[in-house]
Design a protein around this motif. Structure first.
Motif, PDB file in Angstrom:
ATOM      1  N   ILE A  51       0.859  -1.191   0.000  1.00  0.00           N
ATOM      2  CA  ILE A  51       0.000   0.000   0.000  1.00  0.00           C
ATOM      3  C   ILE A  51       0.890   1.234   0.000  1.00  0.00           C
ATOM      4  N   ARG A  52       0.462   2.277  -0.691  1.00  0.00           N
ATOM      5  CA  ARG A  52       1.210   3.536  -0.692  1.00  0.00           C
ATOM      6  C   ARG A  52       1.416   4.017   0.741  1.00  0.00           C
ATOM      7  N   PHE A  53       2.550   4.646   0.988  1.00  0.00           N
ATOM      8  CA  PHE A  53       2.942   5.012   2.344  1.00  0.00           C
ATOM      9  C   PHE A  53       1.850   5.797   3.069  1.00  0.00           C
ATOM     10  N   PHE A  54       1.350   6.861   2.434  1.00  0.00           N
ATOM     11  CA  PHE A  54       0.388   7.731   3.118  1.00  0.00           C
ATOM     12  C   PHE A  54      -1.027   7.144   3.136  1.00  0.00           C
ATOM     13  N   LYS A  57      -2.715   2.352   7.229  1.00  0.00           N
ATOM     14  CA  LYS A  57      -3.613   2.674   8.348  1.00  0.00           C
ATOM     15  C   LYS A  57      -2.938   3.517   9.430  1.00  0.00           C
ATOM     16  N   GLU A  58      -1.775   3.076   9.892  1.00  0.00           N
ATOM     17  CA  GLU A  58      -1.119   3.772  10.995  1.00  0.00           C
ATOM     18  C   GLU A  58      -0.684   5.183  10.592  1.00  0.00           C
ATOM     19  N   ILE A  59      -0.384   5.380   9.309  1.00  0.00           N
ATOM     20  CA  ILE A  59       0.004   6.710   8.821  1.00  0.00           C
ATOM     21  C   ILE A  59      -1.242   7.597   8.730  1.00  0.00           C
ATOM     22  N   LYS A  60      -2.328   7.046   8.191  1.00  0.00           N
ATOM     23  CA  LYS A  60      -3.579   7.819   8.099  1.00  0.00           C
ATOM     24  C   LYS A  60      -4.095   8.194   9.490  1.00  0.00           C
ATOM     25  N   PHE A  77     -11.827  13.436  12.610  1.00  0.00           N
ATOM     26  CA  PHE A  77     -12.450  13.126  13.896  1.00  0.00           C
ATOM     27  C   PHE A  77     -13.055  11.721  13.891  1.00  0.00           C
ATOM     28  N   LEU A  78     -13.832  11.407  12.855  1.00  0.00           N
ATOM     29  CA  LEU A  78     -14.478  10.094  12.785  1.00  0.00           C
ATOM     30  C   LEU A  78     -13.447   8.971  12.692  1.00  0.00           C
ATOM     31  N   ARG A  79     -12.323   9.256  12.078  1.00  0.00           N
ATOM     32  CA  ARG A  79     -11.295   8.223  11.940  1.00  0.00           C
ATOM     33  C   ARG A  79     -10.623   7.897  13.269  1.00  0.00           C
ATOM     34  N   ILE A  80     -10.357   8.919  14.090  1.00  0.00           N
ATOM     35  CA  ILE A  80      -9.496   8.671  15.255  1.00  0.00           C
ATOM     36  C   ILE A  80     -10.151   8.877  16.622  1.00  0.00           C
ATOM     37  N   LYS A 158       0.751   4.465  19.718  1.00  0.00           N
ATOM     38  CA  LYS A 158       2.015   3.743  19.579  1.00  0.00           C
ATOM     39  C   LYS A 158       1.999   2.453  20.409  1.00  0.00           C
ATOM     40  N   LEU A 159       1.462   2.553  21.619  1.00  0.00           N
ATOM     41  CA  LEU A 159       1.369   1.379  22.489  1.00  0.00           C
ATOM     42  C   LEU A 159       0.466   0.314  21.870  1.00  0.00           C
ATOM     43  N   MET A 160      -0.636   0.743  21.261  1.00  0.00           N
ATOM     44  CA  MET A 160      -1.564  -0.185  20.612  1.00  0.00           C
ATOM     45  C   MET A 160      -0.855  -0.957  19.497  1.00  0.00           C
ATOM     46  N   ILE A 161      -0.066  -0.254  18.693  1.00  0.00           N
ATOM     47  CA  ILE A 161       0.669  -0.900  17.596  1.00  0.00           C
ATOM     48  C   ILE A 161       1.747  -1.832  18.159  1.00  0.00           C
ATOM     49  N   ARG A 162       2.412  -1.379  19.230  1.00  0.00           N
ATOM     50  CA  ARG A 162       3.450  -2.216  19.844  1.00  0.00           C
ATOM     51  C   ARG A 162       2.844  -3.506  20.392  1.00  0.00           C
ATOM     52  N   LYS A 163       1.664  -3.408  20.990  1.00  0.00           N
ATOM     53  CA  LYS A 163       0.988  -4.600  21.528  1.00  0.00           C
ATOM     54  C   LYS A 163       0.595  -5.566  20.418  1.00  0.00           C
ATOM     55  N   ASP A 164       0.311  -5.024  19.228  1.00  0.00           N
ATOM     56  CA  ASP A 164      -0.009  -5.878  18.074  1.00  0.00           C
ATOM     57  C   ASP A 164       1.225  -6.624  17.568  1.00  0.00           C
ATOM     58  N   GLU A 165       2.396  -6.211  18.085  1.00  0.00           N
ATOM     59  CA  GLU A 165       3.677  -6.805  17.693  1.00  0.00           C
ATOM     60  C   GLU A 165       3.892  -6.755  16.181  1.00  0.00           C
ATOM     61  N   ASP A 166       3.491  -5.613  15.601  1.00  0.00           N
ATOM     62  CA  ASP A 166       3.661  -5.414  14.160  1.00  0.00           C
ATOM     63  C   ASP A 166       4.834  -4.461  13.939  1.00  0.00           C
ATOM     64  N   GLU A 167       6.011  -5.032  13.768  1.00  0.00           N
ATOM     65  CA  GLU A 167       7.242  -4.243  13.643  1.00  0.00           C
ATOM     66  C   GLU A 167       7.202  -3.319  12.430  1.00  0.00           C
ATOM     67  N   GLU A 168       6.582  -3.780  11.348  1.00  0.00           N
ATOM     68  CA  GLU A 168       6.526  -2.980  10.125  1.00  0.00           C
ATOM     69  C   GLU A 168       5.739  -1.693  10.346  1.00  0.00           C
ATOM     70  N   ARG A 169       4.637  -1.780  11.084  1.00  0.00           N
ATOM     71  CA  ARG A 169       3.829  -0.582  11.351  1.00  0.00           C
ATOM     72  C   ARG A 169       4.586   0.398  12.245  1.00  0.00           C
ATOM     73  N   LEU A 170       5.354  -0.124  13.202  1.00  0.00           N
ATOM     74  CA  LEU A 170       6.183   0.750  14.046  1.00  0.00           C
ATOM     75  C   LEU A 170       7.255   1.439  13.214  1.00  0.00           C
ATOM     76  N   GLU A 171       7.845   0.699  12.278  1.00  0.00           N
ATOM     77  CA  GLU A 171       8.863   1.281  11.376  1.00  0.00           C
ATOM     78  C   GLU A 171       8.246   2.385  10.521  1.00  0.00           C
ATOM     79  N   ASN A 172       7.015   2.176  10.081  1.00  0.00           N
ATOM     80  CA  ASN A 172       6.338   3.193   9.268  1.00  0.00           C
ATOM     81  C   ASN A 172       6.133   4.477  10.057  1.00  0.00           C
TER      82      ASN A 172
END
Length: 201
Positions: A51-54, A57-60, A77-80, A158-172
């Motif tokens: 998927i394009r960088f921007f 999900k985590e970037i949006k 607002f509705l997104r976050i 950030k904590l939510m992504i870390r708990k998902d143990e998704d290293e790629e999303r943290l790198e993004n």
């Protein structure tokens, strides 16, 4: 990235088609700097197998926080408003939308104005309003990269992504912050604003 763009333009000037050219990279977060250079130089591209960088999900989500801090943006607002979960569900949003329509105000402003009303007072909603208001107050004191770093920690994203143990999303997310720092460095002679940054990306 600039070198890659210049090589692509050189190849195209020599008669190559877009379909003849590919850019390979080892990790998905590396696409960000290449994509931004392509956008600046008007080079059309497609991301294969990703998927394009921007558009990730985590970037949006991260950008939506910045957009809401910058102005009362209903889409942001509705997104976050419920990312991470704050127990702000569909029924809550329907009640909020109904009042927003009657008062002709954006959703976030409606929530802020009615946060002490019994039907909207929840810890999650109050914490969310306090976070956005604090960040709005800090836009003059913090750089954009500092603001985003604060949001990622204070919101729990950030904590939510870390708990998902998704290293790629943290790198993004790390790459997004690095890209903002680079943007700030490039534009340090100018008066930077969150509004200008959001328009540029």
């Amino acid at each position: 990235a600039s070198w890659i763009s210049s090589q692509i333009n050189r190849l195209k000037d020599s008669g190559a088609h877009n379909s003849d050219i590919a850019v390979l990279y080892r990790a998905s977060y590396l696409s960000r700097v290449i994509e931004q250079d392509f956008l600046r130089k008007g080079i059309e591209y497609t991301i294969w197998g990703g998927i394009r960088f921007f558009e990730r999900k985590e970037i949006k989500d991260s950008i939506s926080y910045l957009r809401l801090i910058d102005k009362d943006d209903d889409i942001a607002f509705l997104r976050i408003c419920n990312v991470p979960s704050r127990k702000i569900g569909k029924a809550f949003i329907q009640r909020l939308s109904s009042i927003a329509d009657k008062e002709n105000t954006p959703l976030y402003l409606t929530l802020r104005n009615h946060i002490n009303d019994a039907e909207f007072y929840t810890k999650g909603a109050k914490d969310f309003v306090e976070l956005i208001e604090y960040c709005r107050d800090q836009t003059e004191n913090m750089s954009i990269s500092e603001l985003l770093s604060y949001i990622l920690d204070a919101s729990g994203l950030k904590l939510m992504i870390r708990k998902d143990e998704d290293e790629e999303r943290l790198e993004n997310i790390t790459e997004l912050i690095n890209s903002i720092k680079y943007y700030e460095e490039l534009n340090k002679e100018e008066e930077l604003s969150l509004t200008n940054y959001l328009q540029d990306i």
